[in-house]
Design a protein around this motif. Sequence first.
Motif, PDB file in Angstrom:
ATOM      1  N   TRP A  39       0.857  -1.190   0.000  1.00  0.00           N
ATOM      2  CA  TRP A  39       0.000   0.000   0.000  1.00  0.00           C
ATOM      3  C   TRP A  39       0.888   1.233   0.000  1.00  0.00           C
ATOM      4  N   TYR A  40       0.441   2.248  -0.733  1.00  0.00           N
ATOM      5  CA  TYR A  40       1.189   3.479  -0.895  1.00  0.00           C
ATOM      6  C   TYR A  40       0.261   4.673  -0.693  1.00  0.00           C
ATOM      7  N   ARG A  41       0.867   5.826  -0.384  1.00  0.00           N
ATOM      8  CA  ARG A  41       0.116   7.086  -0.350  1.00  0.00           C
ATOM      9  C   ARG A  41       1.058   8.196  -0.783  1.00  0.00           C
ATOM     10  N   PRO A  42       0.530   9.312  -1.268  1.00  0.00           N
ATOM     11  CA  PRO A  42       1.386  10.426  -1.672  1.00  0.00           C
ATOM     12  C   PRO A  42       2.156  10.954  -0.465  1.00  0.00           C
ATOM     13  N   ALA A  43       3.328  11.501  -0.734  1.00  0.00           N
ATOM     14  CA  ALA A  43       4.151  12.076   0.326  1.00  0.00           C
ATOM     15  C   ALA A  43       4.860  13.308  -0.206  1.00  0.00           C
ATOM     16  N   PRO A  44       5.134  14.277   0.653  1.00  0.00           N
ATOM     17  CA  PRO A  44       5.844  15.493   0.218  1.00  0.00           C
ATOM     18  C   PRO A  44       7.188  15.149  -0.408  1.00  0.00           C
ATOM     19  N   GLY A  45       7.444  15.702  -1.575  1.00  0.00           N
ATOM     20  CA  GLY A  45       8.724  15.461  -2.230  1.00  0.00           C
ATOM     21  C   GLY A  45       8.826  14.137  -2.946  1.00  0.00           C
ATOM     22  N   LYS A  46       7.805  13.311  -2.868  1.00  0.00           N
ATOM     23  CA  LYS A  46       7.815  12.008  -3.534  1.00  0.00           C
ATOM     24  C   LYS A  46       6.503  11.830  -4.266  1.00  0.00           C
ATOM     25  N   GLN A  84      -5.688  -2.722   7.312  1.00  0.00           N
ATOM     26  CA  GLN A  84      -6.464  -2.353   8.490  1.00  0.00           C
ATOM     27  C   GLN A  84      -5.804  -1.140   9.111  1.00  0.00           C
ATOM     28  N   MET A  85      -6.548  -0.066   9.208  1.00  0.00           N
ATOM     29  CA  MET A  85      -6.016   1.198   9.712  1.00  0.00           C
ATOM     30  C   MET A  85      -6.709   1.519  11.028  1.00  0.00           C
ATOM     31  N   ASN A  86      -5.978   1.482  12.110  1.00  0.00           N
ATOM     32  CA  ASN A  86      -6.518   1.798  13.425  1.00  0.00           C
ATOM     33  C   ASN A  86      -5.868   3.069  13.968  1.00  0.00           C
ATOM     34  N   SER A  87      -6.515   3.651  14.944  1.00  0.00           N
ATOM     35  CA  SER A  87      -5.990   4.858  15.596  1.00  0.00           C
ATOM     36  C   SER A  87      -5.593   5.909  14.569  1.00  0.00           C
ATOM     37  N   LEU A  88      -6.486   6.166  13.630  1.00  0.00           N
ATOM     38  CA  LEU A  88      -6.181   7.110  12.555  1.00  0.00           C
ATOM     39  C   LEU A  88      -5.905   8.499  13.111  1.00  0.00           C
ATOM     40  N   LYS A  89      -4.940   9.165  12.491  1.00  0.00           N
ATOM     41  CA  LYS A  89      -4.499  10.484  12.946  1.00  0.00           C
ATOM     42  C   LYS A  89      -4.777  11.521  11.868  1.00  0.00           C
ATOM     43  N   PRO A  90      -4.788  12.793  12.250  1.00  0.00           N
ATOM     44  CA  PRO A  90      -5.018  13.862  11.270  1.00  0.00           C
ATOM     45  C   PRO A  90      -3.988  13.878  10.142  1.00  0.00           C
ATOM     46  N   GLU A  91      -2.811  13.301  10.336  1.00  0.00           N
ATOM     47  CA  GLU A  91      -1.797  13.286   9.277  1.00  0.00           C
ATOM     48  C   GLU A  91      -1.919  12.087   8.347  1.00  0.00           C
ATOM     49  N   ASP A  92      -2.910  11.212   8.570  1.00  0.00           N
ATOM     50  CA  ASP A  92      -3.084  10.037   7.725  1.00  0.00           C
ATOM     51  C   ASP A  92      -3.902  10.251   6.455  1.00  0.00           C
ATOM     52  N   PRO A  93      -4.703  11.297   6.327  1.00  0.00           N
ATOM     53  CA  PRO A  93      -5.532  11.435   5.134  1.00  0.00           C
ATOM     54  C   PRO A  93      -4.725  11.437   3.847  1.00  0.00           C
ATOM     55  N   ALA A  94      -5.202  10.692   2.857  1.00  0.00           N
ATOM     56  CA  ALA A  94      -4.532  10.585   1.572  1.00  0.00           C
ATOM     57  C   ALA A  94      -5.371   9.688   0.682  1.00  0.00           C
ATOM     58  N   VAL A  95      -4.994   9.633  -0.580  1.00  0.00           N
ATOM     59  CA  VAL A  95      -5.523   8.611  -1.477  1.00  0.00           C
ATOM     60  C   VAL A  95      -4.582   7.418  -1.384  1.00  0.00           C
ATOM     61  N   TYR A  96      -5.071   6.332  -0.865  1.00  0.00           N
ATOM     62  CA  TYR A  96      -4.269   5.135  -0.670  1.00  0.00           C
ATOM     63  C   TYR A  96      -4.407   4.233  -1.895  1.00  0.00           C
ATOM     64  N   ASP A 109      -0.133  -0.900 -13.505  1.00  0.00           N
ATOM     65  CA  ASP A 109      -0.529   0.504 -13.572  1.00  0.00           C
ATOM     66  C   ASP A 109      -1.223   0.886 -12.262  1.00  0.00           C
ATOM     67  N   TRP A 110      -1.097   2.149 -11.919  1.00  0.00           N
ATOM     68  CA  TRP A 110      -1.776   2.615 -10.721  1.00  0.00           C
ATOM     69  C   TRP A 110      -3.273   2.751 -10.963  1.00  0.00           C
ATOM     70  N   GLY A 111      -4.057   2.339  -9.965  1.00  0.00           N
ATOM     71  CA  GLY A 111      -5.491   2.525 -10.019  1.00  0.00           C
ATOM     72  C   GLY A 111      -5.866   3.879  -9.459  1.00  0.00           C
ATOM     73  N   GLN A 112      -7.152   4.069  -9.249  1.00  0.00           N
ATOM     74  CA  GLN A 112      -7.644   5.358  -8.750  1.00  0.00           C
ATOM     75  C   GLN A 112      -7.354   5.555  -7.270  1.00  0.00           C
ATOM     76  N   GLY A 113      -7.170   4.458  -6.566  1.00  0.00           N
ATOM     77  CA  GLY A 113      -6.952   4.562  -5.130  1.00  0.00           C
ATOM     78  C   GLY A 113      -8.261   4.787  -4.394  1.00  0.00           C
TER      79      GLY A 113
END
Length: 120
Positions: A39-46, A84-96, A109-113
Amino acid sequence: QVQPVESGGGLVQAGGSLRLPCAASRSTVSTVRLNDMAWYRPAPGKQRELVAALTAGGSTTYADSVAGRFTISRDNAKNTGYLQMNSLKPEDPAVYCCNAKRGRVVLFDWGQGTQVTVSS
């Protein structure tokens, strides 16, 4: 369809949980089973950062920011992987997004996420 399909995203309060499925299609399932699932998500600089990975042999890797809170798994009988994502934090939002990988190389190929939003 030549990429896995993600779902399960949504809006959740901080501290809440979500479970993201990643479904492999007929054209991808054999490759997914033989390689790592990740699993991946966007990150600053990447373009994307690796959030979690699961090898075909069952070994897991997690980004420091999610270790202890997220769990990656797969159900080969259902051709589906999960995050499974538990204890979600305000810094977790993203398109996974999910993908199969071999080493650092993603195989499809990447899907829509799927969008995860966390309210504080």
